[in-house]
Design a protein around this motif. Sequence first.
Motif, PDB file in Angstrom:
ATOM      1  N   MET A 248       0.829  -1.206   0.000  1.00 12.98           N
ATOM      2  CA  MET A 248       0.000   0.000   0.000  1.00 12.98           C
ATOM      3  C   MET A 248       0.864   1.258   0.000  1.00 12.98           C
ATOM      4  N   THR A 249       1.943   1.243   0.766  1.00 14.56           N
ATOM      5  CA  THR A 249       2.841   2.394   0.815  1.00 14.56           C
ATOM      6  C   THR A 249       3.480   2.634  -0.552  1.00 14.56           C
TER       7      THR A 249
ATOM      8  N   THR B 261       2.285   1.751  -3.446  1.00 12.64           N
ATOM      9  CA  THR B 261       1.233   2.233  -4.347  1.00 12.64           C
ATOM     10  C   THR B 261       0.962   3.712  -4.106  1.00 12.64           C
ATOM     11  N   LEU B 262       0.884   4.100  -2.847  1.00 12.76           N
ATOM     12  CA  LEU B 262       0.638   5.505  -2.506  1.00 12.76           C
ATOM     13  C   LEU B 262       1.750   6.395  -3.051  1.00 12.76           C
ATOM     14  N   TYR B 263       3.001   5.979  -2.862  1.00 13.52           N
ATOM     15  CA  TYR B 263       4.115   6.767  -3.386  1.00 13.52           C
ATOM     16  C   TYR B 263       4.077   6.820  -4.909  1.00 13.52           C
TER      17      TYR B 263
END
Length: 87
Positions: free
Chosen positions: A60-61, A63-65
């Motif tokens: 998730m991290t 993907t967020l970045y």
Amino acid sequence: MSRAAFDTHAAVRAMEKAGLAAAQAEAITDSIRSAVSEGVATKSDIAELRADMASVETRMTRTLYGVAAALLAGQLAAVLALLCLLG
């Protein structure tokens, strides 16, 4: 999920040896057996779940970045295009 082994006969014997009546020992053992059969999480189950959660958090991290980088790149492209039109 792995299941922990529970020796009901040994449990009853141990409780009787400690002074409980046979009926009490059997009732307690039946309650424990019911809890175990419904699925008690072991330490390894919890460790596996934590590892899975850490993996999901990492994905998730990333993907967020990635989304943030794409948005910034898009904004930069729009500013550059605007500067070219004005310039």
